[in-house]
Design a protein around this motif. Structure first.
Motif, mmCIF file in Angstrom:
data_model
loop_
_atom_site.group_PDB
_atom_site.id
_atom_site.type_symbol
_atom_site.label_atom_id
_atom_site.label_comp_id
_atom_site.label_asym_id
_atom_site.label_seq_id
_atom_site.Cartn_x
_atom_site.Cartn_y
_atom_site.Cartn_z
ATOM 1 N N GLY A 1 45.956 36.352 46.320
ATOM 2 C CA GLY A 1 44.782 37.208 46.468
ATOM 3 C C GLY A 1 44.268 37.799 45.177
ATOM 4 O O GLY A 1 43.519 38.774 45.200
ATOM 5 N N GLN B 1 41.541 34.098 44.546
ATOM 6 C CA GLN B 1 41.372 34.451 45.959
ATOM 7 C C GLN B 1 40.318 33.595 46.661
ATOM 8 O O GLN B 1 40.543 33.083 47.761
ATOM 9 C CB GLN B 1 41.011 35.924 46.093
ATOM 10 C CG GLN B 1 40.805 36.371 47.546
ATOM 11 C CD GLN B 1 40.433 37.832 47.647
ATOM 12 O OE1 GLN B 1 39.984 38.427 46.677
ATOM 13 N NE2 GLN B 1 40.629 38.420 48.805
ATOM 14 N N CYS C 1 42.351 31.517 49.488
ATOM 15 C CA CYS C 1 42.558 32.388 50.648
ATOM 16 C C CYS C 1 41.500 32.109 51.708
ATOM 17 O O CYS C 1 40.350 31.797 51.406
ATOM 18 C CB CYS C 1 42.521 33.864 50.240
ATOM 19 S SG CYS C 1 43.987 34.383 49.332
#
Length: 236
Positions: A196, A200, A204
């Motif tokens: 993250g 990110q 993610c």
């Protein structure tokens, strides 16, 4: 950040190592740098003091014996009375300066006091001196670049010396595949990748906080850096 001093054995920074090497000049390469330097620094993040290094700040490429990259927002420049002032520069202006340096018959070498490419500031990514290093190295094969932090072994060796531990007992934690993870692998250290962070948006899944392992695998191949462990964020 919520840590106490009991959580630390010590701290080692790339800026500290750059200062130490410039002060002690431990080998022929460092001794040969000379003392006239172009200095890229910060403005909003705070300028960097070069006190005690015996350096002469210059502005023009032909005057410099080396480049010292501390920041990506400004240049240190000499002013009347021997004082050093900081003038803000855009990244494009600094790139232009590097192009002029690289065009010289003997381009001055660059010392990079923070090799990170970017850092996070909220949701924004801020260019770091590693961006200048990559630009400079790509301009001319004669441009020498010396990194004083990750992924260069110098920072890992300094940490291992401070800890007094075998590499098998150390875990490197970071959010940059190119620097934290690749550097740890080269140093023989296990790594914990924080998905993250700067990657990110690439690895993610939306706002769920979960890691897209297929995307991470592809990005790891791109950077030739595979982490030992992965977590979405670092929680203490």
């Amino acid at each position: 950040m919520g840590f106490t001093s009991s959580h630390f054995t010590g701290a080692v920074t790339s800026g500290e190592l750059a200062h130490r090497e410039l002060q002690s000049r431990p080998d022929q390469w460092w001794a040969g740098l000379g003392h006239r330097c172009i200095h890229t620094t910060w403005s909003s993040r705070g300028s960097i003091s070069l006190e005690g290094l015996g350096l002469q700040i210059v502005r023009e490429p032909q005057e410099a014996s080396f480049i010292l990259a501390h920041g990506t927002e400004a240049l240190s420049v000499p002013s009347d009375g021997g004082r050093i002032e900081v003038i803000e520069q855009s990244l494009e202006q600094l790139f232009d300066l590097l192009e002029r340096c690289a065009a010289l018959l003997e381009p001055p070498p660059m010392v990079v006091a923070n090799p990170d490419m970017v850092t996070t500031s909220g949701a924004e990514l801020i260019p770091m001196p590693g961006t200048l290093a990559k630009k400079y190295a790509d301009l001319n094969p004669k441009c020498q670049v010396r990194l004083c932090g990750k992924p260069d072994p110098i920072i890992y060796n300094a940490c291992k010396d401070a800890l007094g531990l075998h590499p098998s007992e150390v875990l490197a934690v970071g959010d940059s595949l190119e620097h934290d993870i690749a550097g740890a692998a080269a140093a023989g250290i296990d790594s914990l990748f924080i998905a993250g962070g700067i990657h990110q948006k690439e690895v993610c899944k939306g706002n769920t906080g979960s890691v897209d392992m297929d995307a991470l695998e592809a990005l790891s191949r791109q950077h030739q850096a595979v982490p030992t462990y992965v977590v979405p964020e670092l929680r203490w």
